[in-house]
Scaffold this motif. Structure first.
Motif, PDB file in Angstrom:
ATOM      1  N   ASP A 118       0.831  -1.205   0.000  1.00  0.00           N
ATOM      2  CA  ASP A 118       0.000   0.000   0.000  1.00  0.00           C
ATOM      3  C   ASP A 118       0.868   1.258   0.000  1.00  0.00           C
ATOM      4  N   CYS A 146       2.357   1.714  -3.459  1.00  0.00           N
ATOM      5  CA  CYS A 146       1.359   2.227  -4.412  1.00  0.00           C
ATOM      6  C   CYS A 146       1.090   3.707  -4.174  1.00  0.00           C
ATOM      7  N   ASP A 147       1.015   4.110  -2.915  1.00  0.00           N
ATOM      8  CA  ASP A 147       0.832   5.534  -2.608  1.00  0.00           C
ATOM      9  C   ASP A 147       2.002   6.355  -3.141  1.00  0.00           C
ATOM     10  N   GLU A 161       1.747   6.579  -6.947  1.00  0.00           N
ATOM     11  CA  GLU A 161       0.676   7.503  -7.341  1.00  0.00           C
ATOM     12  C   GLU A 161       1.092   8.954  -7.182  1.00  0.00           C
ATOM     13  N   SER A 162       1.987   9.219  -6.233  1.00  0.00           N
ATOM     14  CA  SER A 162       2.393  10.601  -5.989  1.00  0.00           C
ATOM     15  C   SER A 162       3.531  11.056  -6.908  1.00  0.00           C
ATOM     16  N   GLU A 215       5.171   8.741 -15.074  1.00  0.00           N
ATOM     17  CA  GLU A 215       5.649   7.367 -15.056  1.00  0.00           C
ATOM     18  C   GLU A 215       7.156   7.273 -15.291  1.00  0.00           C
ATOM     19  N   TRP A 247       4.818  -0.767 -13.680  1.00  0.00           N
ATOM     20  CA  TRP A 247       4.159  -1.992 -13.263  1.00  0.00           C
ATOM     21  C   TRP A 247       4.872  -3.230 -13.795  1.00  0.00           C
TER      22      TRP A 247
END
Length: 145
Positions: free
Chosen positions: A6, A9-10, A13-14, A18, A85
């Protein structure tokens, strides 16, 4: 481990895009997963094996991330630019293989230890049976005299 994923992923996202540098976040995630796995395996080993420290030290060496971040353990060389990813998936594939190999090694070590312990117990049992048999013969000869 879920919390580590988690957090990763946070972090992703920030990122502004990419193409931003994701390597430090990947390294942190890998280190956290390794520590969580070592803690779980360590707790199990310590509960069941009295001399667990050397096993855990070797397991740590077998699972730690290489010092050179450009080293891709034994994976195929990547020809095209990867998405974040794809890199995460590759990291998990490498982690899975590395832990599979490390736990197989640990299994062999513990099995060898148990085999040695079993052999020692069998030897003690044979000596004890011989002792009891000798005592039985001694007492039998004392009774018949």
């Amino acid at each position: 481990m879920h919390r580590s994923v988690d957090d990763f992923c946070d972090t992703v996202e920030s990122l502004p895009n990419e193409n931003a540098e994701v390597q430090p976040a990947l390294e942190k995630l890998e280190d956290q997963i390794n520590e969580d796995m070592l803690e779980a395996v360590g707790a199990t080993i310590e509960d069941n094996v009295s001399e667990s420290a050397p096993l855990l030290s070797e397991l740590r060496l077998r699972t730690q991330r290489p010092a050179d971040p450009d080293v891709i353990y034994d994976g195929p060389e990547v020809q095209e630019p990867e998405s974040i990813w794809d890199r995460v998936k590759r990291m998990f594939d490498v982690l899975m293989q590395k832990w599979s190999d490390a736990l197989a090694w640990l299994w062999k070590k513990v099995a060898a230890c148990l085999q040695s312990l079993g052999n020692a117990i069998e030897a003690i049992w044979r000596k004890f049976k011989g002792f009891c048999s000798s005592l039985g013969q001694l007492f039998k000869s004392c009774i018949t005299v």
